[in-house]
Design an enzyme around this catalytic site. Structure first.
Site, short mmCIF file in Angstrom:
data_model
loop_
_atom_site.label_atom_id
_atom_site.label_comp_id
_atom_site.label_asym_id
_atom_site.label_seq_id
_atom_site.Cartn_x
_atom_site.Cartn_y
_atom_site.Cartn_z
N ASN A 1 0.75 -1.24 -0.02
CA ASN A 1 -0.04 -0.01 0.02
C ASN A 1 0.96 1.29 0.21
O ASN A 1 2.05 1.35 0.01
CB ASN A 1 -0.95 0.00 1.10
CG ASN A 1 -0.37 -0.19 2.17
OD1 ASN A 1 0.55 0.94 2.46
ND2 ASN A 1 -0.51 -1.48 3.15
N LYS B 1 8.44 -17.12 -11.22
CA LYS B 1 7.17 -15.72 -12.14
C LYS B 1 6.16 -15.81 -12.95
O LYS B 1 6.00 -17.22 -13.21
CB LYS B 1 8.64 -14.66 -12.88
CG LYS B 1 7.56 -13.50 -13.70
CD LYS B 1 8.39 -13.30 -14.27
CE LYS B 1 7.88 -11.41 -14.47
NZ LYS B 1 8.56 -11.41 -16.12
N LYS C 1 -13.27 0.12 16.31
CA LYS C 1 -12.19 -0.75 16.55
C LYS C 1 -11.70 -0.36 17.76
O LYS C 1 -11.22 -1.24 18.69
CB LYS C 1 -11.52 0.32 15.41
CG LYS C 1 -11.68 0.19 13.87
CD LYS C 1 -10.36 0.73 12.90
CE LYS C 1 -9.93 -0.08 11.64
NZ LYS C 1 -9.38 1.07 10.98
N VAL D 1 -3.55 -5.94 15.86
CA VAL D 1 -4.16 -4.93 16.30
C VAL D 1 -5.17 -5.73 17.60
O VAL D 1 -4.74 -5.02 18.56
CB VAL D 1 -5.00 -3.91 16.42
CG1 VAL D 1 -5.02 -2.99 17.19
CG2 VAL D 1 -3.70 -2.64 15.35
N LYS E 1 -10.71 -4.57 19.50
CA LYS E 1 -9.74 -4.22 19.62
C LYS E 1 -9.06 -3.95 20.72
O LYS E 1 -7.94 -4.48 21.35
CB LYS E 1 -9.11 -3.79 18.67
CG LYS E 1 -9.74 -4.13 16.65
CD LYS E 1 -8.50 -3.66 16.03
CE LYS E 1 -9.80 -3.64 14.25
NZ LYS E 1 -8.60 -3.82 13.47
#
Length: 401
Positions: free
Chosen positions: A208, A287, A337, A308, A341
């Site tokens: 990302n 590959k 969250k 987390v 968490k």
């Protein structure tokens, strides 16, 4: 950052005096008041007018100038100084101060002051290694004086080795660090940063846009406030802050395992990284080739462990700080969250806002606690955000104690 701080800069005689000019420039840009004291030797290399122009203050030179005010010069300078910085610091000046000799304005000011004194040595390698010089430095260190380690390289005399005056950027960083309250001494903080990567085959992977800048800024702030810092970092181009224990990882599972090995002995986990939520079910050993008659490539992904949540369920006395990088319903997702968490608080932001996303030096965050109380902050640089986060951590640590 140094507004209201008084820095007395002692400049002694050496070729590295030219670097002291940049030190003054950088201190002024940080809004410090700078009073320069020059020894006679320093004036052989740079004129007082140079430092006077850059500091915007009269340069102090001699013990027995004509009286222009009722202040005793060496006493007034000694009393106003928050820090006395001697850069460059020659073997001669170090030796005088180590042995209580006050025969010029600079050494007299040092003797009369209770301020922190920082030396930035600059001299020939063999002079720096001389047992007498080493003994003087050790003596001063034992008395509480501080030294910035000199650099190593080609010296003005042609020798190669240690003895180069530290770079102005390193000196300024040391000065700034001197003003930071060491309020996290004795605390062990694990901080995660950057992305993780999940391989598809030997040459491709999924990742990302996380740059790691937020986590690295938190690590830098934490170590400067005295904490023992373990920085678990995915692949980034960033230089780790001095003093941190850097653990390089690649995959989300790597990150989980690195934290797990250190979680039981830490006080705080700050989860600023952006690990991949999914990974390919299988990784090709070769590959993956493009086929002319195939218009699509289908890859099956499986869920990665939720780092987390894993440690939120495992924690005992530890403080866990989460991050929520969202694009919509920021508050609702963040509160969910926290509960799911078992977080102490969460730092939430809208990554679609300009100045708040990945790969920038600023952020626009809200800090939301267990009770759902949200505090919004304006755009600020990530170091300022790091300070806010660690201030919140400190207040929770104090409450728990």
């Amino acid at each position: 950052m140094l507004k209201g701080k008084n820095i007395v800069l002692g400049v002694t005689g050496g070729i590295a005096v030219y670097k002291a000019c940049e030190v003054v420039s950088r201190l002024k840009k940080l809004n410090a008041n700078v009073d320069v004291i020059m020894t006679e030797g320093a004036e052989e290399f740079v004129t007082p007018l140079t430092f006077q122009t850059m500091s915007k203050n009269v340069v102090h030179r001699k013990m027995f100038n004509e009286i222009t005010s009722y202040d005793v010069e060496h006493i007034s300078l000694a009393q106003k100084a928050d820090i006395i910085l001697i850069a460059p610091a020659t073997a001669n000046t170090i030796g005088k101060i180590a042995n209580g000799i006050a025969d010029n304005l600079l050494t007299t000011v040092v003797m009369a002051s209770t301020a922190k004194v920082i030396f930035a040595p600059a001299m020939n390698t063999f002079m720096y290694r001389n047992p007498i010089v080493k003994s003087n430095i050790d003596k001063l260190k034992n008395l509480g004086y501080e030294f910035i380690s000199p650099g190593t390289g080609l010296l003005a005399c042609g020798d190669y080795g240690e003895g180069k005056m530290p770079e102005p950027s390193d000196i300024i960083e040391y000065v700034l660090n001197s003003f930071i309250e060491k309020d996290l001494v004795g605390k062990k903080i694990v901080i995660t940063a950057g992305p993780t990567i999940e391989p598809l085959d030997p040459v491709r992977y999924m990742t990302n846009h996380s740059s790691g800048k937020m986590g690295y800024n938190i690590a830098k702030e934490a170590v400067e406030r005295g904490a023992e810092v373990i920085l678990v970092s995915g692949p980034t181009s960033l230089v780790p802050p001095k003093g941190v224990n850097l653990i390089n990882i690649k995959t989300t599972e790597d990150m989980l395992n690195a934290i797990d090995a250190r979680f039981d002995t830490c006080n705080v986990l700050i989860k600023a990284a952006a690990p991949a939520d999914y990974r390919p079910e299988t990784v090709s050993e070769e590959k993956i080739k493009k086929k002319d008659n195939d218009n699509e490539l289908i890859i099956k992904y499986i869920k990665n462990p939720d780092i987390v949540a894993h440690f939120g369920n495992k924690k005992e006395d530890q403080i866990i700080v989460g991050f929520a990088a969202e694009t919509n319903n920021i508050y609702e997702h963040a509160v969910e969250k926290i509960k799911k968490k078992n977080l102490d608080f969460i730092v939430a932001n809208d990554v679609t806002k300009e100045g708040a996303g990945f790969n920038v030096d600023t952020n626009i965050v809200s800090i939301i606690d267990k009770e759902g109380i949200k505090t919004d902050y304006p755009i600020m640089d990530k170091r300022q955000v790091a300070k806010l986060i660690l201030d919140k951590v400190k207040s929770i640590l104090e409450y728990k104690s």
